[in-house]
Design a protein around this motif. Sequence first.
Motif, short mmCIF file in Angstrom:
data_model
loop_
_atom_site.label_atom_id
_atom_site.label_comp_id
_atom_site.label_asym_id
_atom_site.label_seq_id
_atom_site.Cartn_x
_atom_site.Cartn_y
_atom_site.Cartn_z
N TYR A 28 0.83 -1.20 0.00
CA TYR A 28 0.00 0.00 0.00
C TYR A 28 0.87 1.26 0.00
O TYR A 28 0.64 2.19 -0.77
N ILE A 29 1.90 1.26 0.83
CA ILE A 29 2.80 2.42 0.91
C ILE A 29 3.53 2.61 -0.42
O ILE A 29 3.58 3.72 -0.95
N THR A 30 4.08 1.54 -0.98
CA THR A 30 4.80 1.68 -2.24
C THR A 30 3.87 2.09 -3.38
O THR A 30 4.28 2.81 -4.28
N SER A 31 2.61 1.68 -3.33
CA SER A 31 1.67 2.10 -4.38
C SER A 31 1.47 3.62 -4.36
O SER A 31 1.34 4.24 -5.40
N HIS A 32 1.47 4.20 -3.16
CA HIS A 32 1.35 5.66 -3.07
C HIS A 32 2.62 6.35 -3.55
O HIS A 32 2.55 7.35 -4.26
N TYR A 33 3.77 5.82 -3.19
CA TYR A 33 5.01 6.39 -3.70
C TYR A 33 5.02 6.33 -5.22
O TYR A 33 5.38 7.31 -5.89
N ASN A 34 4.64 5.20 -5.78
CA ASN A 34 4.61 5.05 -7.23
C ASN A 34 3.65 6.05 -7.87
O ASN A 34 3.96 6.64 -8.90
N ARG A 35 2.51 6.23 -7.26
CA ARG A 35 1.50 7.15 -7.80
C ARG A 35 2.04 8.58 -7.89
O ARG A 35 1.70 9.32 -8.82
N PHE A 36 2.91 8.95 -6.95
CA PHE A 36 3.47 10.30 -6.94
C PHE A 36 4.85 10.36 -7.60
O PHE A 36 5.52 11.39 -7.54
N GLY A 37 5.28 9.27 -8.20
CA GLY A 37 6.55 9.26 -8.90
C GLY A 37 7.76 9.28 -7.98
O GLY A 37 8.84 9.73 -8.38
N ILE A 38 7.61 8.78 -6.76
CA ILE A 38 8.70 8.78 -5.80
C ILE A 38 9.45 7.44 -5.89
O ILE A 38 8.85 6.38 -5.80
N ASN A 52 11.65 -3.51 4.89
CA ASN A 52 11.49 -2.08 5.09
C ASN A 52 11.12 -1.48 3.75
O ASN A 52 11.46 -2.02 2.70
N VAL A 53 10.43 -0.35 3.77
CA VAL A 53 10.14 0.39 2.55
C VAL A 53 11.03 1.63 2.58
O VAL A 53 11.00 2.40 3.54
N ILE A 54 11.84 1.79 1.55
CA ILE A 54 12.76 2.92 1.45
C ILE A 54 12.29 3.81 0.30
O ILE A 54 12.02 3.32 -0.79
N ALA A 55 12.18 5.10 0.55
CA ALA A 55 11.81 6.05 -0.50
C ALA A 55 12.89 7.12 -0.60
O ALA A 55 13.50 7.49 0.40
N ARG A 56 13.12 7.59 -1.81
CA ARG A 56 14.13 8.63 -2.04
C ARG A 56 13.54 9.74 -2.89
O ARG A 56 12.97 9.48 -3.95
N ILE A 57 13.70 10.95 -2.41
CA ILE A 57 13.31 12.14 -3.17
C ILE A 57 14.57 12.97 -3.34
O ILE A 57 15.16 13.41 -2.36
N LYS A 58 14.99 13.16 -4.56
CA LYS A 58 16.21 13.91 -4.82
C LYS A 58 15.96 15.40 -4.60
O LYS A 58 14.96 15.95 -5.05
N GLY A 59 16.90 16.01 -3.89
CA GLY A 59 16.81 17.44 -3.62
C GLY A 59 17.58 18.25 -4.65
O GLY A 59 18.11 17.72 -5.62
N LYS A 60 17.63 19.54 -4.40
CA LYS A 60 18.32 20.44 -5.33
C LYS A 60 19.81 20.49 -5.07
O LYS A 60 20.58 20.76 -5.97
N LYS A 61 20.23 20.23 -3.83
CA LYS A 61 21.65 20.26 -3.48
C LYS A 61 22.15 18.84 -3.31
O LYS A 61 21.68 18.10 -2.46
N GLU A 62 23.11 18.46 -4.12
CA GLU A 62 23.57 17.08 -4.15
C GLU A 62 24.21 16.61 -2.85
O GLU A 62 24.13 15.44 -2.49
N ASN A 63 24.85 17.48 -2.11
CA ASN A 63 25.58 17.07 -0.90
C ASN A 63 24.76 17.17 0.37
O ASN A 63 25.27 16.92 1.45
N GLU A 64 23.49 17.53 0.29
CA GLU A 64 22.64 17.60 1.47
C GLU A 64 21.71 16.39 1.50
O GLU A 64 21.12 16.02 0.49
N VAL A 65 21.59 15.80 2.68
CA VAL A 65 20.73 14.63 2.85
C VAL A 65 19.85 14.85 4.08
O VAL A 65 20.34 15.24 5.13
N TYR A 66 18.58 14.59 3.93
CA TYR A 66 17.64 14.63 5.05
C TYR A 66 17.05 13.23 5.19
O TYR A 66 16.65 12.63 4.20
N ILE A 67 16.98 12.75 6.39
CA ILE A 67 16.43 11.42 6.63
C ILE A 67 15.19 11.58 7.50
O ILE A 67 15.23 12.20 8.56
N VAL A 68 14.08 11.05 7.03
CA VAL A 68 12.82 11.05 7.77
C VAL A 68 12.44 9.60 7.97
O VAL A 68 12.46 8.82 7.03
N GLY A 69 12.09 9.23 9.17
CA GLY A 69 11.78 7.83 9.43
C GLY A 69 10.48 7.63 10.19
O GLY A 69 9.99 8.53 10.86
#
Length: 87
Positions: A28-38, A52-69
Motif C-alpha cells: 500500500y505504501i509503495t503504491s502511493h510512492y509510485n503514484r506520486f513518482g517517488i 522495510n520500505v525505502i523512498a528517495r526524493i532527490k533534492g536540489k543540493k547534491e551534498n545535502e541529505v535529510y532522513i525522515v523515518g
Amino acid sequence: MDDDVIPGHDELRTRASATEGNRIEAQYITSHYNRFGIENSYQQVPSVSSNNVIARIKGKKENEVYIVGGHFDSVTTAAADDNGSGT
C-alpha cells in the motif's frame, strides 16, 4: 472493519513484522510512492522475514541529505499504534 486485505485501520489483524498484514501495508505504501513518482524499494530484513520500505526524493543540493523515518509495523495486538501513524 479491516481484515487486512485492504490497507488502513487495523481492527481485526496486526501489521506485525513477517505477517500478511505487514506485507499488504508495505504494498500500500509503495503504491502511493509510485503514484506520486517517488523512487522506492524494499530492504529485506532477514531476521524477521520482513521488508522495510525505502523512498528517495532527490533534492536540489547534491551534498545535502535529510532522513525522515517512521515504521508501519505494529505490535502483535490488533489496532495497536506504536508509531504506525508516523508513516
